[in-house]
Scaffold this active site. Structure first.
Site, PDB file in Angstrom:
ATOM      1  N   VAL A 127       0.789  -1.185  -0.010  1.00 39.26           N
ATOM      2  CA  VAL A 127       0.063   0.109  -0.015  1.00 39.26           C
ATOM      3  C   VAL A 127       0.906   1.301  -0.069  1.00 39.26           C
ATOM      4  O   VAL A 127       0.217   2.414   0.188  1.00 39.26           O
ATOM      5  CB  VAL A 127      -0.961  -0.008   1.327  1.00 39.26           C
ATOM      6  CG1 VAL A 127      -1.764  -1.047   1.155  1.00 39.26           C
ATOM      7  CG2 VAL A 127      -0.110  -0.021   2.419  1.00 39.26           C
TER       8      VAL A 127
ATOM      9  N   HIS B  92      -4.744  -4.814  -1.388  1.00 37.94           N
ATOM     10  CA  HIS B  92      -4.898  -4.145  -0.097  1.00 37.94           C
ATOM     11  C   HIS B  92      -4.864  -2.861   0.078  1.00 37.94           C
ATOM     12  O   HIS B  92      -4.827  -1.978   1.019  1.00 37.94           O
ATOM     13  CB  HIS B  92      -3.441  -4.459   1.026  1.00 37.94           C
ATOM     14  CG  HIS B  92      -3.498  -5.970   1.314  1.00 37.94           C
ATOM     15  ND1 HIS B  92      -2.495  -6.630   1.729  1.00 37.94           N
ATOM     16  CD2 HIS B  92      -4.598  -7.077   0.921  1.00 37.94           C
ATOM     17  CE1 HIS B  92      -2.850  -7.980   1.982  1.00 37.94           C
ATOM     18  NE2 HIS B  92      -3.898  -8.236   1.570  1.00 37.94           N
TER      19      HIS B  92
ATOM     20  N   CYS C  91     -20.229  14.545   2.918  1.00 41.60           N
ATOM     21  CA  CYS C  91     -21.145  14.257   3.831  1.00 41.60           C
ATOM     22  C   CYS C  91     -20.637  14.689   5.184  1.00 41.60           C
ATOM     23  O   CYS C  91     -21.790  14.859   6.127  1.00 41.60           O
ATOM     24  CB  CYS C  91     -21.662  12.853   4.060  1.00 41.60           C
ATOM     25  SG  CYS C  91     -20.096  11.692   4.787  1.00 41.60           S
TER      26      CYS C  91
ATOM     27  N   GLY D 194       8.137 -12.168  -2.235  1.00 42.27           N
ATOM     28  CA  GLY D 194       8.180 -11.332  -1.276  1.00 42.27           C
ATOM     29  C   GLY D 194       6.815 -11.357  -0.023  1.00 42.27           C
ATOM     30  O   GLY D 194       6.446 -10.306   0.576  1.00 42.27           O
ATOM     31  N   THR D 195       6.099 -12.316  -0.255  1.00 47.23           N
ATOM     32  CA  THR D 195       4.796 -12.410   0.542  1.00 47.23           C
ATOM     33  C   THR D 195       4.781 -13.907   1.057  1.00 47.23           C
ATOM     34  O   THR D 195       4.868 -14.913   0.312  1.00 47.23           O
ATOM     35  CB  THR D 195       3.693 -12.018  -0.319  1.00 47.23           C
ATOM     36  OG1 THR D 195       2.445 -12.328   0.700  1.00 47.23           O
ATOM     37  CG2 THR D 195       3.435 -13.008  -1.488  1.00 47.23           C
ATOM     38  N   SER D 196       4.316 -14.251   2.390  1.00 46.28           N
ATOM     39  CA  SER D 196       4.349 -15.434   2.953  1.00 46.28           C
ATOM     40  C   SER D 196       2.874 -16.032   2.689  1.00 46.28           C
ATOM     41  O   SER D 196       2.638 -17.162   2.962  1.00 46.28           O
ATOM     42  CB  SER D 196       4.497 -15.213   4.561  1.00 46.28           C
ATOM     43  OG  SER D 196       3.293 -14.533   4.993  1.00 46.28           O
TER      44      SER D 196
ATOM     45  N   PRO E 274      13.134 -15.908   0.915  1.00 53.12           N
ATOM     46  CA  PRO E 274      14.094 -16.171   1.638  1.00 53.12           C
ATOM     47  C   PRO E 274      14.033 -17.622   2.486  1.00 53.12           C
ATOM     48  O   PRO E 274      14.898 -18.126   2.640  1.00 53.12           O
ATOM     49  CB  PRO E 274      14.517 -14.931   2.609  1.00 53.12           C
ATOM     50  CG  PRO E 274      13.856 -13.768   2.122  1.00 53.12           C
ATOM     51  CD  PRO E 274      12.690 -14.614   1.531  1.00 53.12           C
ATOM     52  N   GLU E 275      12.817 -17.719   3.029  1.00 48.98           N
ATOM     53  CA  GLU E 275      12.659 -18.794   3.921  1.00 48.98           C
ATOM     54  C   GLU E 275      11.114 -19.386   3.218  1.00 48.98           C
ATOM     55  O   GLU E 275      10.177 -18.850   2.531  1.00 48.98           O
ATOM     56  CB  GLU E 275      12.272 -18.399   5.286  1.00 48.98           C
ATOM     57  CG  GLU E 275      13.223 -17.836   5.861  1.00 48.98           C
ATOM     58  CD  GLU E 275      13.533 -17.398   7.353  1.00 48.98           C
ATOM     59  OE1 GLU E 275      12.075 -17.366   7.842  1.00 48.98           O
ATOM     60  OE2 GLU E 275      14.336 -16.960   7.913  1.00 48.98           O
TER      61      GLU E 275
END
Length: 278
Positions: free
Chosen positions: A110, A128, A175, A214-216, A241-242
């Site tokens: 974001v 997101h 509003c 880059g995201t789990s 990386p993992e």
């Protein structure tokens, strides 16, 4: 750093005619100095209590203490505005230029770094939300309003108060109610209206190769996008990386592969490989 199986998947995708889709998360912005805010950087002190990111970034907290939630988000916005795109962002922009209409980027980030001139992405779907914008908390319209430039340029600290004049800038111009950051909160669900739910699921159906970077995959939609791609005989490469939720899903699958590596280095290597093949 690309191994043989990764190159094999890439070449098959290039020889085909389906989409090559990138699904990226917070790891792609780590080299720009933007913390994920899920760890210690996201903790926030309200009076004598410490609040977690999972409690601060919620509709429930906003309904109870909108000023404090906005102060937390404006601090985040300040960090994002001072950050610069890293070589991974720039590589993605270059890859889009090479692939043209066959490229799609689905991003969980974001921070707005995909919109900078040197890293601009056109075929982009933010699932997101986007911290550059706010919208009416009462949903009086579908309109998104740009965060006042005053907030975005000012370097804020954790201690920076939210003044009365600043609060006036966070009022819905239609509003008169309070606005909210245009992001998906932890206690909300994906939808098409703001977060491209249906569109990205359709993209996954048309994807020949999805590259996850880059995201789990801790949230529901990224997992569904991977599953939808695989269900239509598309291939998926997870670069991290993992090992994680997504790499575990891919383990042992003919159409799945896990490539261990850091986001920026992997994206640069992918851009170089694609460049060598015209």
């Amino acid at each position: 750093m690309l191994d043989g199986r990764t190159k094999e998947f890439l070449q098959e995708a290039l020889d085909g005619d389906r989409l090559i889709t990138f699904l990226v998360g917070a790891g792609t912005s780590a080299d720009s100095g933007i913390p994920t805010f899920r760890g210690k950087e996201g903790f926030w002190t309200i009076g004598s209590k410490n609040a977690t990111p999972q409690s601060m970034g919620t509709k429930k907290m906003f309904d109870v203490n909108a000023d404090e939630v906005w102060r937390w988000f404006l601090y985040r916005i300040s960090i994002c505005e001072q950050a610069k795109p890293n070589l991974g962002h720039i590589a993605l922009s270059s890859i889009e230029k090479r692939l043209g209409a066959r490229f799609a980027l689905i991003s969980q980030n974001v921070d707005g770094l995909h919109f900078r001139p040197e890293s601009l992405i056109n075929n982009l779907y933010l699932i997101h939300g986007d911290l550059r914008y706010m919208r009416c908390a009462d949903e009086c319209s579908k309109a998104l309003y740009a965060i006042p430039l005053f907030f975005r340029e000012q370097i804020r600290s954790r201690e920076t108060p939210l003044t009365f004049d600043e609060k006036q800038k966070l009022i819905c111009p239609k509003c008169g109610e309070m606005t909210r950051p245009h992001v998906l909160w932890f206690d909300e669900y994906y939808n098409e209206k703001y977060y491209h739910l249906d569109t990205t699921l359709r993209i996954a159906k048309s994807t020949g190769l999805m590259i996850v970077v880059g995201t789990s995959g801790a949230t529901n939609l990224p997992q569904r996008l991977v599953e939808r791609t695989l269900s239509r005989n598309g291939k998926v490469i997870d670069v991290n990386p993992e090992t994680n939720i997504i790499s575990d899903k891919l383990r042992g699958l003919v159409h799945g592969h896990y490539l261990q590596g850091k986001s920026t280095e992997a994206l640069q290597a992918l851009e170089e490989y694609l460049g060598e093949r015209g």
